[in-house]
Scaffold this motif. Structure first.
Motif, PDB file in Angstrom:
ATOM      1  N   VAL A 115     -17.291   4.864 -15.450  1.00 47.87           N
ATOM      2  CA  VAL A 115     -17.348   6.327 -15.381  1.00 47.87           C
ATOM      3  C   VAL A 115     -18.694   6.758 -14.811  1.00 47.87           C
ATOM      4  O   VAL A 115     -19.596   5.932 -14.619  1.00 47.87           O
ATOM      5  N   LEU A 116     -18.847   8.055 -14.570  1.00 54.55           N
ATOM      6  CA  LEU A 116     -20.165   8.585 -14.245  1.00 54.55           C
ATOM      7  C   LEU A 116     -21.069   8.414 -15.453  1.00 54.55           C
ATOM      8  O   LEU A 116     -20.615   8.429 -16.602  1.00 54.55           O
ATOM      9  N   ASP A 117     -22.365   8.256 -15.201  1.00 55.32           N
ATOM     10  CA  ASP A 117     -23.284   8.018 -16.321  1.00 55.32           C
ATOM     11  C   ASP A 117     -23.222   9.127 -17.364  1.00 55.32           C
ATOM     12  O   ASP A 117     -23.341   8.876 -18.568  1.00 55.32           O
ATOM     13  N   ALA A 118     -22.977  10.370 -16.930  1.00 51.94           N
ATOM     14  CA  ALA A 118     -22.907  11.485 -17.876  1.00 51.94           C
ATOM     15  C   ALA A 118     -21.692  11.377 -18.787  1.00 51.94           C
ATOM     16  O   ALA A 118     -21.678  11.984 -19.875  1.00 51.94           O
ATOM     17  N   ASP A 119     -20.679  10.621 -18.371  1.00 53.08           N
ATOM     18  CA  ASP A 119     -19.453  10.501 -19.158  1.00 53.08           C
ATOM     19  C   ASP A 119     -19.416   9.230 -20.002  1.00 53.08           C
ATOM     20  O   ASP A 119     -18.401   8.954 -20.662  1.00 53.08           O
ATOM     21  N   LEU A 120     -20.513   8.475 -20.023  1.00 58.75           N
ATOM     22  CA  LEU A 120     -20.539   7.251 -20.820  1.00 58.75           C
ATOM     23  C   LEU A 120     -20.330   7.510 -22.309  1.00 58.75           C
ATOM     24  O   LEU A 120     -19.614   6.739 -22.969  1.00 58.75           O
ATOM     25  N   PRO A 121     -20.901   8.565 -22.903  1.00 57.52           N
ATOM     26  CA  PRO A 121     -20.615   8.826 -24.321  1.00 57.52           C
ATOM     27  C   PRO A 121     -19.124   9.010 -24.602  1.00 57.52           C
ATOM     28  O   PRO A 121     -18.611   8.511 -25.609  1.00 57.52           O
ATOM     29  N   MET A 122     -18.413   9.694 -23.716  1.00 59.86           N
ATOM     30  CA  MET A 122     -16.977   9.853 -23.876  1.00 59.86           C
ATOM     31  C   MET A 122     -16.271   8.510 -23.822  1.00 59.86           C
ATOM     32  O   MET A 122     -15.418   8.193 -24.658  1.00 59.86           O
ATOM     33  N   ALA A 123     -16.614   7.697 -22.813  1.00 64.12           N
ATOM     34  CA  ALA A 123     -15.975   6.398 -22.665  1.00 64.12           C
ATOM     35  C   ALA A 123     -16.224   5.517 -23.888  1.00 64.12           C
ATOM     36  O   ALA A 123     -15.313   4.823 -24.366  1.00 64.12           O
ATOM     37  N   THR A 124     -17.430   5.545 -24.391  1.00 65.14           N
ATOM     38  CA  THR A 124     -17.774   4.764 -25.587  1.00 65.14           C
ATOM     39  C   THR A 124     -16.932   5.204 -26.772  1.00 65.14           C
ATOM     40  O   THR A 124     -16.376   4.372 -27.510  1.00 65.14           O
ATOM     41  N   ASP A 125     -16.814   6.504 -26.954  1.00 64.43           N
ATOM     42  CA  ASP A 125     -16.061   7.025 -28.091  1.00 64.43           C
ATOM     43  C   ASP A 125     -14.576   6.672 -27.986  1.00 64.43           C
ATOM     44  O   ASP A 125     -13.961   6.244 -28.971  1.00 64.43           O
ATOM     45  N   VAL A 126     -13.995   6.823 -26.802  1.00 67.36           N
ATOM     46  CA  VAL A 126     -12.567   6.547 -26.641  1.00 67.36           C
ATOM     47  C   VAL A 126     -12.264   5.062 -26.834  1.00 67.36           C
ATOM     48  O   VAL A 126     -11.343   4.691 -27.573  1.00 67.36           O
ATOM     49  N   ILE A 127     -13.031   4.208 -26.191  1.00 63.82           N
ATOM     50  CA  ILE A 127     -12.762   2.771 -26.290  1.00 63.82           C
ATOM     51  C   ILE A 127     -12.949   2.281 -27.729  1.00 63.82           C
ATOM     52  O   ILE A 127     -12.128   1.511 -28.248  1.00 63.82           O
ATOM     53  N   LEU A 128     -13.990   2.739 -28.395  1.00 60.27           N
ATOM     54  CA  LEU A 128     -14.209   2.276 -29.763  1.00 60.27           C
ATOM     55  C   LEU A 128     -13.245   2.915 -30.743  1.00 60.27           C
ATOM     56  O   LEU A 128     -12.949   2.341 -31.796  1.00 60.27           O
ATOM     57  N   ASP A 129     -12.731   4.094 -30.432  1.00 64.92           N
ATOM     58  CA  ASP A 129     -11.640   4.656 -31.231  1.00 64.92           C
ATOM     59  C   ASP A 129     -10.427   3.736 -31.150  1.00 64.92           C
ATOM     60  O   ASP A 129      -9.780   3.434 -32.170  1.00 64.92           O
ATOM     61  N   MET A 130     -10.114   3.260 -29.953  1.00 67.03           N
ATOM     62  CA  MET A 130      -9.007   2.329 -29.772  1.00 67.03           C
ATOM     63  C   MET A 130      -9.236   1.021 -30.528  1.00 67.03           C
ATOM     64  O   MET A 130      -8.341   0.510 -31.206  1.00 67.03           O
ATOM     65  N   VAL A 131     -10.444   0.477 -30.425  1.00 64.63           N
ATOM     66  CA  VAL A 131     -10.742  -0.826 -31.028  1.00 64.63           C
ATOM     67  C   VAL A 131     -10.718  -0.763 -32.552  1.00 64.63           C
ATOM     68  O   VAL A 131     -10.216  -1.668 -33.220  1.00 64.63           O
ATOM     69  N   THR A 132     -11.239   0.325 -33.112  1.00 66.96           N
ATOM     70  CA  THR A 132     -11.359   0.409 -34.574  1.00 66.96           C
ATOM     71  C   THR A 132     -10.147   1.007 -35.260  1.00 66.96           C
ATOM     72  O   THR A 132      -9.910   0.734 -36.439  1.00 66.96           O
ATOM     73  N   SER A 133      -9.349   1.818 -34.545  1.00 64.62           N
ATOM     74  CA  SER A 133      -8.366   2.657 -35.235  1.00 64.62           C
ATOM     75  C   SER A 133      -6.983   2.647 -34.606  1.00 64.62           C
ATOM     76  O   SER A 133      -6.241   3.628 -34.713  1.00 64.62           O
ATOM     77  N   ALA A 134      -6.603   1.588 -33.945  1.00 62.65           N
ATOM     78  CA  ALA A 134      -5.287   1.534 -33.323  1.00 62.65           C
ATOM     79  C   ALA A 134      -4.187   1.711 -34.369  1.00 62.65           C
ATOM     80  O   ALA A 134      -4.237   1.114 -35.450  1.00 62.65           O
ATOM     81  N   LEU A 135      -3.199   2.538 -34.060  1.00 61.25           N
ATOM     82  CA  LEU A 135      -2.116   2.804 -35.008  1.00 61.25           C
ATOM     83  C   LEU A 135      -1.154   1.625 -35.123  1.00 61.25           C
ATOM     84  O   LEU A 135      -0.623   1.346 -36.200  1.00 61.25           O
ATOM     85  N   LEU A 136      -0.905   0.953 -34.007  1.00 55.72           N
ATOM     86  CA  LEU A 136       0.085  -0.130 -33.950  1.00 55.72           C
ATOM     87  C   LEU A 136       1.417   0.358 -34.520  1.00 55.72           C
ATOM     88  O   LEU A 136       2.063  -0.296 -35.346  1.00 55.72           O
ATOM     89  N   ASP A 137       1.809   1.539 -34.073  1.00 54.47           N
ATOM     90  CA  ASP A 137       3.038   2.171 -34.533  1.00 54.47           C
ATOM     91  C   ASP A 137       4.248   1.272 -34.259  1.00 54.47           C
ATOM     92  O   ASP A 137       4.350   0.670 -33.191  1.00 54.47           O
TER      93      ASP A 137
END
Length: 451
Positions: A115-137
């Protein structure tokens, strides 16, 4: 410039730094609470950033009844969390012109974004949300089961993929490295949600998590963002917890002690041929020699295989040599795609060229050309932030050391003609495996397997 030795690095709060020395910036490594590791490489003037969330768990780590779970998880983590739907995850990156994806290997899994450097916080949050909290519905799992089965079917329809998969199975035998990364149609159909969930809970833990980022990245800011994201995701970060120990070589159970020949019948216009055997482990000091050997033997238009098979005889369009290394074993092979009637000629040339490399040292001009190709490819390959990010992950998870580009160039330039000859001799001495995929009624591979 000395190498940076990457180990558990003691208690959380430990930090190591290496000045790149090649104008690319500084690499920093920190151990966070819970044993999470963060490695960054700042690349001055870069407006983009690449980030990867790695777990040192791959297909070889699956328990019986869980085969295919690692690749299954790679798909399922994009299907939603309590905070985001699958559409939210996809649109978050699309909205900023970024890219996000994941890759499963035999020894690790990585979720990454650019991503653009300004969007790195967003990318970090989304990817780690996936890694830590996947629903596995459960419903999403069944839907994705069909997607994965289609992916496997697509691979089975590609004779080159079939050849490489069967080759790995032949070389590694019953060892876990011989299993296909994505599982098989049978294992994917059979694996229950409980097995995938158990695999997720067992392996996606703070001590196994490695975050790497390169480009326009601030190390301290990223560490704070990582801690915030995993805490929001509900992970507990026990004080004093150390990173998981790096994988150590185990006993090579199940690897065949003799060669093999396999013919896979497919109604194709071309035959796919793979000849080779065991190679080098990932951190073998001769890995630099292997890169030069591959350049000389089958890594370019001036390589021996390209010249002998394609240019002089017109027997193939695609021909090359390759190698891959893991913690306790490696793979080396020669590939060519040719007319079914020419398989015998091609196998003979592949075998002859490797033996010639083992019998006599390459001359000075050929060695210099091979070294130059590897050095140039190394530098050009690290021009983007994604390559730098991946290099950090491989250093932390697999190699246990991070060296500067100049250090690596020095090691490559130090390779001698005798080094190449000796390594080729070792490769020739390994049990030979031949896989042929094509329109054959007889066991052509058994007839052509070199002694």
């Amino acid at each position: 410039m000395p190498e940076l030795i990457l180990g558990p690095a003691g208690e959380p709060g430990t930090e190591l730094t290496i000045e790149a020395g090649d104008g690319s910036g500084t690499v920093r490594r920190s151990v966070l609470p819970g044993g999470i590791r963060v490695l960054t490489e700042a690349m001055p003037a870069q407006r983009s950033a690449s980030i990867g969330a790695w777990v040192a768990v791959g297909s070889r780590d699956e328990h019986d009844g869980h085969h295919g779970s690692t690749h299954f998880l790679e798909h399922l983590l994009f299907k939603g969390t309590p905070r985001r739907t699958a559409m939210d995850i996809a649109s978050a990156f699309d909205a900023v012109g970024g890219e996000a994806n994941a890759a499963t290997g035999k020894e690790h899994t990585c979720y990454y974004a650019r991503v653009l450097d300004a969007d790195l916080p967003m990318a970090t949050d989304v990817i780690l949300d996936m890694v830590t909290s996947a629903l596995l519905d459960a419903d999403e799992l069944e839907s994705e089961r069909g997607v994965i089965l289609e992916e496997l079917a697509m691979n089975e329809d590609d004779p080159t993929d079939v050849a490489h998969e069967r080759f790995a199975e032949a070389v590694f035998g019953q060892h876990a490295l011989g299993r296909p990364i994505g599982g098989t149609a049978e294992t994917i159909q059979a694996v229950p949600r409980d097995a995938v969930l158990a695999h997720y809970r067992r392996t996606y833990v703070p001590s196994e998590l490695v975050i790497t980022a390169a480009g326009g990245v601030d190390h301290d800011a990223l560490c704070a963002q990582v801690l915030d994201a995993v805490t929001t995701g509900g992970w507990e970060l026990p004080g004093g917890a150390l990173p998981a120990a790096r994988r150590h070589p185990g006993e090579l159970k199940g690897i065949p002690g003799s060669g093999s020949a396999l013919t896979v019948s497919r109604p194709t216009e071309q035959a796919n041929v793979l000849l080779g055997g065991l190679g080098l482990v990932a951190n073998d000091e001769r890995r630099f020699t292997m890169t030069v050997l591959n350049a000389v033997l089958g890594g370019s238009m001036s390589s021996r295989l390209f010249q002998e098979v394609r240019e002089k005889r017109g027997l193939a369009y695609s021909v090359y040599s390759f190698s891959s290394g893991y913690t306790d074993a490696g793979l080396f092979g020669l590939y060519a795609g040719c007319a079914p009637s020419k398989v015998g000629d091609v196998v003979a040339i592949l075998d002859d060229q490797l033996r010639l490399l083992a019998d006599e040292p390459v001359d000075a001009e050929e060695l210099a050309r091979g070294i130059g190709q590897v050095c140039g490819g190394l530098v050009l390959g690290l021009e983007d932030s994604g390559s730098r990010m991946s290099r950090l992950g491989r250093a932390e998870i697999t190699l246990g050391e991070l060296t500067t580009v100049e250090d690596n160039l020095d090691r490559i330039r130090a390779v001698t003609a005798e080094d190449v000859r000796a390594l080729a001799a070792d490769l020739v001495a390994q049990p030979r495996h031949l896989v042929v995929v094509g329109p054959f009624d007889d066991d052509v591979a058994a007839r052509l397997l070199p002694a």
